[in-house]
Design a protein around this motif. Sequence first.
Motif, PDB file in Angstrom:
ATOM      1  N   PHE A 225       0.852  -1.184   0.000  1.00  0.00           N
ATOM      2  CA  PHE A 225       0.000   0.000   0.000  1.00  0.00           C
ATOM      3  C   PHE A 225       0.889   1.236   0.000  1.00  0.00           C
ATOM      4  O   PHE A 225       1.686   1.460   0.924  1.00  0.00           O
ATOM      5  N   THR A 226       0.771   2.030  -1.051  1.00  0.00           N
ATOM      6  CA  THR A 226       1.647   3.190  -1.228  1.00  0.00           C
ATOM      7  C   THR A 226       1.043   4.461  -0.670  1.00  0.00           C
ATOM      8  O   THR A 226       1.680   5.523  -0.718  1.00  0.00           O
ATOM      9  N   ASN A 227      -0.171   4.416  -0.196  1.00  0.00           N
ATOM     10  CA  ASN A 227      -0.808   5.562   0.442  1.00  0.00           C
ATOM     11  C   ASN A 227      -1.011   5.271   1.924  1.00  0.00           C
ATOM     12  O   ASN A 227      -1.260   4.118   2.317  1.00  0.00           O
ATOM     13  N   GLY A 228      -0.932   6.306   2.740  1.00  0.00           N
ATOM     14  CA  GLY A 228      -1.199   6.155   4.159  1.00  0.00           C
ATOM     15  C   GLY A 228      -2.681   6.279   4.456  1.00  0.00           C
ATOM     16  O   GLY A 228      -3.509   6.541   3.579  1.00  0.00           O
ATOM     17  N   GLY A 229      -3.021   6.084   5.706  1.00  0.00           N
ATOM     18  CA  GLY A 229      -4.406   6.267   6.133  1.00  0.00           C
ATOM     19  C   GLY A 229      -5.339   5.164   5.671  1.00  0.00           C
ATOM     20  O   GLY A 229      -6.554   5.360   5.609  1.00  0.00           O
ATOM     21  N   ILE A 230      -4.812   3.986   5.341  1.00  0.00           N
ATOM     22  CA  ILE A 230      -5.637   2.855   4.904  1.00  0.00           C
ATOM     23  C   ILE A 230      -6.077   2.063   6.139  1.00  0.00           C
ATOM     24  O   ILE A 230      -5.292   1.854   7.076  1.00  0.00           O
ATOM     25  N   THR A 231      -7.313   1.607   6.147  1.00  0.00           N
ATOM     26  CA  THR A 231      -7.811   0.755   7.234  1.00  0.00           C
ATOM     27  C   THR A 231      -8.171  -0.610   6.665  1.00  0.00           C
ATOM     28  O   THR A 231      -8.988  -0.703   5.737  1.00  0.00           O
ATOM     29  N   ILE A 232      -7.544  -1.647   7.214  1.00  0.00           N
ATOM     30  CA  ILE A 232      -7.828  -3.025   6.788  1.00  0.00           C
ATOM     31  C   ILE A 232      -8.457  -3.766   7.959  1.00  0.00           C
ATOM     32  O   ILE A 232      -7.825  -3.939   9.006  1.00  0.00           O
ATOM     33  N   ASN A 233      -9.694  -4.175   7.758  1.00  0.00           N
ATOM     34  CA  ASN A 233     -10.417  -4.919   8.790  1.00  0.00           C
ATOM     35  C   ASN A 233     -10.495  -6.389   8.406  1.00  0.00           C
ATOM     36  O   ASN A 233     -11.084  -6.727   7.378  1.00  0.00           O
ATOM     37  N   GLY A 234      -9.910  -7.244   9.220  1.00  0.00           N
ATOM     38  CA  GLY A 234      -9.996  -8.677   8.976  1.00  0.00           C
ATOM     39  C   GLY A 234     -11.149  -9.297   9.738  1.00  0.00           C
ATOM     40  O   GLY A 234     -12.033  -8.615  10.243  1.00  0.00           O
ATOM     41  N   ALA A 235     -11.122 -10.605   9.799  1.00  0.00           N
ATOM     42  CA  ALA A 235     -12.176 -11.343  10.492  1.00  0.00           C
ATOM     43  C   ALA A 235     -11.635 -12.725  10.822  1.00  0.00           C
ATOM     44  O   ALA A 235     -10.535 -13.100  10.398  1.00  0.00           O
ATOM     45  N   THR A 236     -12.401 -13.474  11.580  1.00  0.00           N
ATOM     46  CA  THR A 236     -12.012 -14.844  11.874  1.00  0.00           C
ATOM     47  C   THR A 236     -11.831 -15.626  10.571  1.00  0.00           C
ATOM     48  O   THR A 236     -12.700 -15.615   9.714  1.00  0.00           O
ATOM     49  N   GLY A 237     -10.672 -16.263  10.415  1.00  0.00           N
ATOM     50  CA  GLY A 237     -10.426 -17.055   9.219  1.00  0.00           C
ATOM     51  C   GLY A 237      -9.712 -16.323   8.110  1.00  0.00           C
ATOM     52  O   GLY A 237      -9.558 -16.861   7.009  1.00  0.00           O
ATOM     53  N   VAL A 238      -9.242 -15.089   8.371  1.00  0.00           N
ATOM     54  CA  VAL A 238      -8.475 -14.353   7.363  1.00  0.00           C
ATOM     55  C   VAL A 238      -6.999 -14.675   7.533  1.00  0.00           C
ATOM     56  O   VAL A 238      -6.432 -14.506   8.618  1.00  0.00           O
ATOM     57  N   LEU A 239      -6.352 -15.135   6.466  1.00  0.00           N
ATOM     58  CA  LEU A 239      -4.929 -15.454   6.492  1.00  0.00           C
ATOM     59  C   LEU A 239      -4.275 -14.924   5.226  1.00  0.00           C
ATOM     60  O   LEU A 239      -4.747 -15.176   4.113  1.00  0.00           O
ATOM     61  N   VAL A 240      -3.166 -14.197   5.415  1.00  0.00           N
ATOM     62  CA  VAL A 240      -2.381 -13.692   4.289  1.00  0.00           C
ATOM     63  C   VAL A 240      -1.071 -14.461   4.249  1.00  0.00           C
ATOM     64  O   VAL A 240      -0.337 -14.517   5.240  1.00  0.00           O
ATOM     65  N   ASN A 241      -0.792 -15.069   3.098  1.00  0.00           N
ATOM     66  CA  ASN A 241       0.478 -15.777   2.909  1.00  0.00           C
ATOM     67  C   ASN A 241       1.356 -14.903   2.020  1.00  0.00           C
ATOM     68  O   ASN A 241       1.231 -14.893   0.804  1.00  0.00           O
ATOM     69  N   GLY A 242       2.243 -14.149   2.660  1.00  0.00           N
ATOM     70  CA  GLY A 242       3.086 -13.213   1.927  1.00  0.00           C
ATOM     71  C   GLY A 242       3.355 -11.998   2.790  1.00  0.00           C
ATOM     72  O   GLY A 242       3.063 -11.982   3.983  1.00  0.00           O
ATOM     73  N   THR A 243       3.899 -10.962   2.213  1.00  0.00           N
ATOM     74  CA  THR A 243       4.233  -9.727   2.929  1.00  0.00           C
ATOM     75  C   THR A 243       3.146  -8.683   2.702  1.00  0.00           C
ATOM     76  O   THR A 243       2.709  -8.463   1.564  1.00  0.00           O
ATOM     77  N   VAL A 244       2.727  -8.048   3.783  1.00  0.00           N
ATOM     78  CA  VAL A 244       1.844  -6.883   3.683  1.00  0.00           C
ATOM     79  C   VAL A 244       2.705  -5.668   4.013  1.00  0.00           C
ATOM     80  O   VAL A 244       3.216  -5.536   5.128  1.00  0.00           O
ATOM     81  N   GLU A 245       2.896  -4.782   3.004  1.00  0.00           N
ATOM     82  CA  GLU A 245       3.786  -3.632   3.179  1.00  0.00           C
ATOM     83  C   GLU A 245       2.983  -2.338   3.206  1.00  0.00           C
ATOM     84  O   GLU A 245       2.072  -2.130   2.387  1.00  0.00           O
ATOM     85  N   PHE A 246       3.382  -1.452   4.136  1.00  0.00           N
ATOM     86  CA  PHE A 246       2.760  -0.136   4.250  1.00  0.00           C
ATOM     87  C   PHE A 246       3.846   0.891   3.958  1.00  0.00           C
ATOM     88  O   PHE A 246       4.738   1.151   4.777  1.00  0.00           O
ATOM     89  N   ALA A 247       3.774   1.471   2.754  1.00  0.00           N
ATOM     90  CA  ALA A 247       4.819   2.370   2.273  1.00  0.00           C
ATOM     91  C   ALA A 247       4.330   3.807   2.150  1.00  0.00           C
ATOM     92  O   ALA A 247       5.037   4.665   1.602  1.00  0.00           O
ATOM     93  N   GLY A 248       3.135   4.099   2.632  1.00  0.00           N
ATOM     94  CA  GLY A 248       2.579   5.435   2.489  1.00  0.00           C
ATOM     95  C   GLY A 248       3.342   6.475   3.282  1.00  0.00           C
ATOM     96  O   GLY A 248       3.775   6.225   4.410  1.00  0.00           O
TER      97      GLY A 248
END
Length: 582
Positions: free
Chosen positions: A75-98
Amino acid sequence: MSRPGRRSLVIAAVTAAVLVAPAAANAATYTVNTGDGSCGGADLACGGLAEAAAAPAASGDIINMSPGIYSGGKFTNGGITINGATGVLVNGTVEFAGAGGGVSRMSRVNVVQTAATGAGVLVTGASGLELSDAVVVSGFDHGIFVSAGSANKILRTVVATGGAGSSALRVESSPGVPVGLLVSSVLTSGGAQGIGAFSKAALPSSAGDITLTLRHVTAAGSTEGIVLDSSAGVFGLASGGSIAATMTDSIAFPNRVKNQPGLLGLASNTATLTAPAARNITDPGTDKTAIFAAPASGNYRLRPGSTAIGKGSIESGESTTDIDGEDRSAAPTDFGGDEFVNAPPVAKVVVKTATPRATQAVVFDGGGSTDREASYGGGIVSYQWTYSDGATETTTTPTTSHVFAKEGDAGAQLVVVDRQGAASAPVTVALKLIDGTPPTVAIVKPKKNQKIKVFTTTTKTVDGKKTTTRKRTKIVFSGLSGDKSGVAQIALTLEKSKPAGSTSTRCLFFDPKKGVVSKSCQKPVLFLARLKKDSKTGEWSYTVKRNLGKGKYKLTAVGVDKTGAFGNAGGAKLGVVKFRLI
């Protein structure tokens, strides 16, 4: 500190409130589902984080993730909101570059990075990140890597790495880029450092400063707990920057602080770890098994009776719940990321008797009951039984028996209590009792202590001549029986007394097919009598068809009713007769 109602240890199920950034005027709300593809413009349904990031997500945008497995995204912009839930899985890198738009937020998203390189969560933009209620694991690299942002927060999160030279949580400052981070209610594990803070300088600039605030942190599952290293200058000419860390109500050991003065005083740096001994456990010689549930297997939650329980406080601005969402809003709290709550045991009971009968012992088994802390200081210590007839008992073993007097519906309730005094919810098992009283069987013949001749002799005189006839006596056993459910069978045993002076430990039993045989006294030979059909008094009889030698005998009679109850309600008084053949 023990409190009731501990929630699941699965962080993905934590139901803490999700912090949502104020939405910008043109902010969009995206949904992420595994079956959706690319998104953008009017299309707000995305197939993953990478698709949402490419939309592109802008400051104020909200991304709601549905349960599923996803790849990472940047994510190249700031101020992003990511809401997960039970059973959410990310396989990889989540990058915050904003670099603008305010702090981004991600909550209830579990991240596992399985590639050979790459952190699970990467913060490279000055906007920073607030991460909460998550599990972040990297198999080979840092779990979380933060290199920018002055208002970063990591709350209620478990962070781990499988990389021997990596940090579970890594913080690095670069020239001109300071980093600020609040870590609260966090557990780190694996790798070289639980929390590692390093400054990286480059000529002509010195590295930015790092400020760490550590509250209720557990960092004891790595080679080193906390490492602060501000010595990364360039030939002593460029400073590695200052690192200032404060730690309270935490468990972290062993810890290391490294400084390296600049050449000829041209550059300087400092690294300090302020960790009051009264408010932390930092002694590298501390026995981990006295604190944690099962450190040898990687379980760094607190064990019952842990020396970290009830030693902490709570300060403004930190998380008021632990890594599992347990309340820690009021003092005293526990040291570390985990607030110990003793889970009550769970009771389970079954009836082991195949056919439960009134007047006969029914066996109950609570051995399937469990206690979560059983392997590390807990365990079930008592079983409290309440029966439907009003009787109660407490046992220290899971199996017991009870006799119910009446037929019909019955039951037993079980409550188990663990070593910490927590009681389970009661569980009940129901059963239906059938007739348990066996038939009453009386031996009429032979009489008690009767002497019966083996042979009878008769003499006749015919025409003045005497004739003597010797004949073997016909041995017949007979009696009466009765049962309200009806008599189905009468079984007999006949035991012969051993000869005087015999030292044998075996017994002599009559076998209708073999005669008198030697057998284990615990395994008498049973043979069936004949019930007279339609007899109101339950008449029975048995005629011995094999020769019996002289001696003392004991005849025992038992019955089986039509429900299967076996025995003799009349006892030895009616059902045992001793007699003698002479």
